[in-house]
Motif scaffolding. Structure first.
Motif, PDB file in Angstrom:
ATOM      1  N   PRO A 175       0.808  -1.216   0.000  1.00 55.16           N
ATOM      2  CA  PRO A 175       0.000   0.000   0.000  1.00 55.16           C
ATOM      3  C   PRO A 175       0.840   1.264   0.000  1.00 55.16           C
ATOM      4  CG  PRO A 175       0.155  -0.864   2.212  1.00 55.16           C
ATOM      5  CD  PRO A 175       0.882  -1.844   1.331  1.00 55.16           C
ATOM      6  N   LEU A 176       0.221   2.357  -0.457  1.00 57.97           N
ATOM      7  CA  LEU A 176       0.853   3.658  -0.409  1.00 57.97           C
ATOM      8  C   LEU A 176       0.793   4.210   1.015  1.00 57.97           C
ATOM      9  CD1 LEU A 176      -0.965   5.127  -3.529  1.00 57.97           C
ATOM     10  CD2 LEU A 176       1.451   4.502  -3.457  1.00 57.97           C
ATOM     11  N   GLN A 177       1.712   5.105   1.322  1.00 56.86           N
ATOM     12  CA  GLN A 177       1.674   5.820   2.588  1.00 56.86           C
ATOM     13  C   GLN A 177       1.044   7.190   2.357  1.00 56.86           C
ATOM     14  OE1 GLN A 177       2.531   4.539   5.719  1.00 56.86           O
ATOM     15  NE2 GLN A 177       2.462   2.708   4.441  1.00 56.86           N
ATOM     16  N   LEU A 178      -0.092   7.416   2.999  1.00 56.19           N
ATOM     17  CA  LEU A 178      -0.799   8.677   2.881  1.00 56.19           C
ATOM     18  C   LEU A 178      -0.542   9.510   4.140  1.00 56.19           C
ATOM     19  CD1 LEU A 178      -2.291   6.690   0.915  1.00 56.19           C
ATOM     20  CD2 LEU A 178      -4.397   7.909   1.484  1.00 56.19           C
ATOM     21  N   GLU A 193     -11.599  11.257  12.536  1.00 53.56           N
ATOM     22  CA  GLU A 193     -12.354  11.352  11.282  1.00 53.56           C
ATOM     23  C   GLU A 193     -11.827  10.373  10.238  1.00 53.56           C
ATOM     24  OE1 GLU A 193     -13.606  14.404   7.685  1.00 53.56           O
ATOM     25  OE2 GLU A 193     -11.999  14.981   9.062  1.00 53.56           O
ATOM     26  N   VAL A 194     -10.507  10.319  10.076  1.00 57.12           N
ATOM     27  CA  VAL A 194      -9.909   9.432   9.076  1.00 57.12           C
ATOM     28  C   VAL A 194     -10.277   7.975   9.367  1.00 57.12           C
ATOM     29  CG1 VAL A 194      -7.711   8.586   8.161  1.00 57.12           C
ATOM     30  CG2 VAL A 194      -8.056  11.044   8.513  1.00 57.12           C
ATOM     31  N   ARG A 195     -10.230   7.584  10.639  1.00 55.36           N
ATOM     32  CA  ARG A 195     -10.612   6.221  11.009  1.00 55.36           C
ATOM     33  C   ARG A 195     -12.092   5.970  10.732  1.00 55.36           C
ATOM     34  NH1 ARG A 195      -7.412   5.874  16.833  1.00 55.36           N
ATOM     35  NH2 ARG A 195      -5.331   5.427  15.967  1.00 55.36           N
ATOM     36  N   SER A 196     -12.936   6.973  11.014  1.00 58.22           N
ATOM     37  CA  SER A 196     -14.373   6.795  10.809  1.00 58.22           C
ATOM     38  C   SER A 196     -14.714   6.587   9.341  1.00 58.22           C
ATOM     39  CB  SER A 196     -15.140   8.009  11.350  1.00 58.22           C
ATOM     40  OG  SER A 196     -14.987   9.140  10.507  1.00 58.22           O
ATOM     41  N   LEU A 197     -13.846   7.067   8.446  1.00 61.44           N
ATOM     42  CA  LEU A 197     -14.069   6.908   7.011  1.00 61.44           C
ATOM     43  C   LEU A 197     -13.432   5.636   6.466  1.00 61.44           C
ATOM     44  CD1 LEU A 197     -13.591  10.625   5.927  1.00 61.44           C
ATOM     45  CD2 LEU A 197     -15.715   9.312   5.847  1.00 61.44           C
ATOM     46  N   GLY A 198     -12.846   4.825   7.342  1.00 62.02           N
ATOM     47  CA  GLY A 198     -12.376   3.508   6.954  1.00 62.02           C
ATOM     48  C   GLY A 198     -10.987   3.439   6.370  1.00 62.02           C
ATOM     49  N   PHE A 199     -10.171   4.469   6.556  1.00 57.78           N
ATOM     50  CA  PHE A 199      -8.800   4.414   6.040  1.00 57.78           C
ATOM     51  C   PHE A 199      -7.948   3.550   6.965  1.00 57.78           C
ATOM     52  CE2 PHE A 199     -10.541   8.178   4.048  1.00 57.78           C
ATOM     53  CZ  PHE A 199     -10.130   8.008   2.733  1.00 57.78           C
ATOM     54  N   HIS A 200      -7.144   2.696   6.368  1.00 58.27           N
ATOM     55  CA  HIS A 200      -6.436   1.654   7.114  1.00 58.27           C
ATOM     56  C   HIS A 200      -5.242   2.216   7.866  1.00 58.27           C
ATOM     57  CE1 HIS A 200      -4.982  -2.336   8.093  1.00 58.27           C
ATOM     58  NE2 HIS A 200      -3.790  -2.005   7.617  1.00 58.27           N
ATOM     59  N   GLY A 201      -5.098   1.789   9.119  1.00 57.89           N
ATOM     60  CA  GLY A 201      -3.903   2.071   9.899  1.00 57.89           C
ATOM     61  C   GLY A 201      -3.708   3.524  10.259  1.00 57.89           C
ATOM     62  N   ALA A 202      -4.773   4.285  10.412  1.00 59.42           N
ATOM     63  CA  ALA A 202      -4.643   5.714  10.712  1.00 59.42           C
ATOM     64  C   ALA A 202      -3.987   5.929  12.072  1.00 59.42           C
ATOM     65  CB  ALA A 202      -6.010   6.381  10.683  1.00 59.42           C
ATOM     66  N   GLN A 203      -2.950   6.768  12.086  1.00 64.71           N
ATOM     67  CA  GLN A 203      -2.224   7.082  13.313  1.00 64.71           C
ATOM     68  C   GLN A 203      -1.938   8.585  13.343  1.00 64.71           C
ATOM     69  OE1 GLN A 203      -1.450   4.974  15.816  1.00 64.71           O
ATOM     70  NE2 GLN A 203      -2.362   3.229  14.755  1.00 64.71           N
ATOM     71  N   ALA A 204      -2.231   9.223  14.484  1.00 65.49           N
ATOM     72  CA  ALA A 204      -1.929  10.642  14.635  1.00 65.49           C
ATOM     73  C   ALA A 204      -0.429  10.834  14.763  1.00 65.49           C
ATOM     74  CB  ALA A 204      -2.646  11.209  15.855  1.00 65.49           C
ATOM     75  N   VAL A 256      -1.899  13.085  10.128  1.00 66.34           N
ATOM     76  CA  VAL A 256      -2.296  11.693  10.356  1.00 66.34           C
ATOM     77  C   VAL A 256      -1.745  10.844   9.217  1.00 66.34           C
ATOM     78  CG1 VAL A 256      -4.259  10.101  10.489  1.00 66.34           C
ATOM     79  CG2 VAL A 256      -4.408  12.363  11.569  1.00 66.34           C
ATOM     80  N   SER A 257      -1.134   9.718   9.546  1.00 63.07           N
ATOM     81  CA  SER A 257      -0.656   8.786   8.527  1.00 63.07           C
ATOM     82  C   SER A 257      -1.644   7.640   8.381  1.00 63.07           C
ATOM     83  CB  SER A 257       0.726   8.233   8.898  1.00 63.07           C
ATOM     84  OG  SER A 257       0.646   7.501  10.114  1.00 63.07           O
ATOM     85  N   ALA A 258      -1.736   7.111   7.176  1.00 64.61           N
ATOM     86  CA  ALA A 258      -2.598   5.964   6.895  1.00 64.61           C
ATOM     87  C   ALA A 258      -2.042   5.286   5.652  1.00 64.61           C
ATOM     88  CB  ALA A 258      -4.048   6.385   6.699  1.00 64.61           C
ATOM     89  N   SER A 259      -2.631   4.184   5.267  1.00 68.43           N
ATOM     90  CA  SER A 259      -2.174   3.483   4.072  1.00 68.43           C
ATOM     91  C   SER A 259      -3.355   3.171   3.176  1.00 68.43           C
ATOM     92  CB  SER A 259      -1.431   2.194   4.447  1.00 68.43           C
ATOM     93  OG  SER A 259      -2.275   1.328   5.189  1.00 68.43           O
ATOM     94  N   GLY A 260      -3.056   2.927   1.890  1.00 65.46           N
ATOM     95  CA  GLY A 260      -4.118   2.615   0.936  1.00 65.46           C
ATOM     96  C   GLY A 260      -3.599   2.654  -0.478  1.00 65.46           C
ATOM     97  N   GLY A 261      -4.508   2.514  -1.420  1.00 59.50           N
ATOM     98  CA  GLY A 261      -4.166   2.584  -2.829  1.00 59.50           C
ATOM     99  C   GLY A 261      -4.526   3.943  -3.406  1.00 59.50           C
TER     100      GLY A 261
END
Length: 370
Positions: free
Chosen positions: A5-8, A23-34, A39-44
Motif C-alpha cells: 500500500p501507499l503511505q498517505l 475522522e480518518v478512522r471513521s471513514l475507513g482508512f487503514h492504519g490511521a495514526q496521529a 495523520v498517517s494511513a495506508s491505501g491505494g
C-alpha cells in the motif's frame, strides 16, 4: 516507484491531529495514526482520490513514493535520476519542487530542491515551474530523504463554495474539526450567533446531509499518471435524512456578512437546511426544536476590535446561553482565556492550542447536559 500500500499523510494544523485521526478512522482508512502535524494511513490510489473528496478536516493529502538514506548532494542527484518518474508524472505536465532539511548532512534546502528539479527535467523531461499544478515535496530529516507528491493541489479548505468571506474567516477544515471536538454528529441544530460568512452553519449542514466536502472541485491527483478516470467512482455522497426540526442558524449584526453567508449556503446546496438573519447578540433566542450546540468564532482583540470592548460581547454570549438555552452545549473559539471566562460559562473542555492564521486559539466548550 510506488508500492502497495501507499503511505498517505493527512496534513492538519498542529493541535488537531487526534481529532483528524478520529475522522480518518471513521471513514475507513487503514492504519490511521496521529502524528505531529497530521495523520498517517495506508491505501491505494483510489483511497487517495476518496480521501481528497471525503475528508473534511485535512489541509492537504501527501502521498509518499520514495525514501532513501542520503548524506551528500551527489548521492541525492544519483538516486533521484534512478527513480521511475514516469510511473507518477504525466509527460508534459509541469512540476514544482519544495524541499526542507533538518538534522542532516545535506542542510541547504535550496540545493536539494535544485537537484530534484534537475533530475525531473533531465531524466524524465517534465518542465519545472513555480506555478505548476503538481508539487513534489522533498524532506531530508536525519539523513533520510522522503519524497511525496501533493495529491490535493489547492488547500482542501477551498471547497469552491465560500467565495464571499467576512473579516478573519474561519477555514472550513478547522470548522469541521472544531464541530467534531464539540461532539457534533449531524443530528442536532447548530447556532452561530456571530457567523461572519457562515462557515460553522454551512459546514454543520453539509455534515448533517452527508455531503462530501470535495464534491465540486478539482485536485492535483487528476494530473498524475496514476489517475485513471475510468476507475474513479467520483463523489459517492452518502445522503442522510436530517432529523425533523434540525436546522443550522447563523446570525450577525453585519448585513453584508449575512448576505455573504446566504450566497455561500446557496452555492453549497444547503439553503433549505440553513437560516441566516441579521441581528445583534442581544437578540439571540432559542429556536423551536430540539436542543443542540451554540458554537462561534467571535472577534479576537488581536485581530478585530479591542479586547476591553470585546469583553462585553463575550458576556452577552454567555448571558444568552444561560438565559434561553437550557439543555444546549455552548462553545467558542478564541485566542484569549480571559475573554472566554468573560462569558461566565463553566467550560468543561479546552482543546489543545491550534494555529489559526498565525494566532493560537482554543475551543472552549461547556459540558453535555445529563
Amino acid at each position: 516507484m510506488t508500492s502497495t500500500p501507499l503511505q498517505l499523510y493527512f496534513v492538519t494544523a498542529p493541535g488537531l491531529e487526534a481529532t483528524l485521526c478520529e475522522e480518518v478512522r471513521s471513514l475507513g482508512f487503514h492504519g490511521a495514526q496521529a502524528q505531529r502535524g497530521g495523520v498517517s494511513a495506508s491505501g491505494g490510489w483510489s483511497d487517495v482520490w476518496r480521501a481528497n473528496r471525503a475528508v473534511r478536516g485535512a489541509t492537504r493529502i501527501l502521498v509518499e513514493f520514495a525514501s532513501f538514506r542520503v548524506v551528500h548532494l551527489s548521492q541525492l542527484d544519483k538516486r533521484a535520476r534512478k527513480l521511475d518518474w514516469g510511473a507518477l508524472l504525466k509527460p508534459g505536465v509541469p512540476v514544482r519542487v519544495e524541499a526542507s532539511c533538518r538534522s542532516s548532512k545535506i542542510y541547504h534546502a535550496g540545493a536539494a530542491q535544485e537537484r530534484i528539479e534537475t533530475a525531473i527535467r533531465e531524466a524524465f523531461g517534465s518542465p519545472v515551474d513555480d506555478d505548476a499544478p503538481v508539487t513534489i515535496r522533498v524532506r531530508i530529516d536525519n539523513n533520510v530523504c522522503t519524497l511525496s507528491v501533493d495529491s490535493s493541489g489547492e488547500p482542501l479548505h477551498k471547497r469552491g463554495f465560500k467565495l464571499a468571506v467576512a473579516k478573519a474567516p474561519l477555514r472550513e477544515t478547522l470548522a469541521a474539526l472544531f464541530l467534531r471536538q464539540a461532539g457534533f454528529a449531524g443530528t442536532e441544530p447548530v447556532i452561530d450567533p456571530m457567523c461572519g460568512s457562515g462557515t460553522f452553519a454551512i459546514e454543520a449542514a453539509e455534515m448533517a446531509a452527508g455531503l462530501w466536502p470535495g464534491r465540486a472541485r478539482t485536485f492535483a491527483f487528476e494530473q498524475l499518471a496514476t489517475y485513471d478516470a475510468g476507475r474513479d467512482p467520483g463523489v459517492s455522497t452518502q445522503e442522510r435524512t436530517v432529523p425533523e426540526g434540525v436546522r443550522f442558524y447563523g446570525y450577525d449584526r453585519d448585513e453584508n456578512a449575512v448576505r455573504m453567508a446566504r450566497e455561500n449556503a446557496e452555492r453549497a446546496g444547503v439553503t433549505d437546511l440553513t437560516v441566516f438573519k441579521q441581528q445583534p447578540m442581544s437578540a439571540l433566542t432559542r429556536p423551536d426544536g430540539p436542543a443542540g450546540l451554540i458554537l462561534s468564532n467571535p472577534p479576537y482583540g488581536g485581530r478585530i476590535g479591542n479586547k476591553a470592548r470585546l469583553a462585553a460581547l463575550y458576556r452577552a454570549f454567555g448571558d444568552a446561553a444561560r438565559r434561553d438555552f437550557a439543555g444546549w452545549r455552548a462553545g467558542l473559539v478564541t485566542d484569549d482565556e480571559k475573554l472566554a471566562r468573560a462569558t461566565g460559562l463553566s467550560f468543561a473542555y479546552q482543546s489543545a492550542p491550534v494555529d489559526h492564521g498565525g494566532i493560537t486559539v482554543k475551543l472552549y466548550l461547556t459540558a453535555r447536559p445529563a
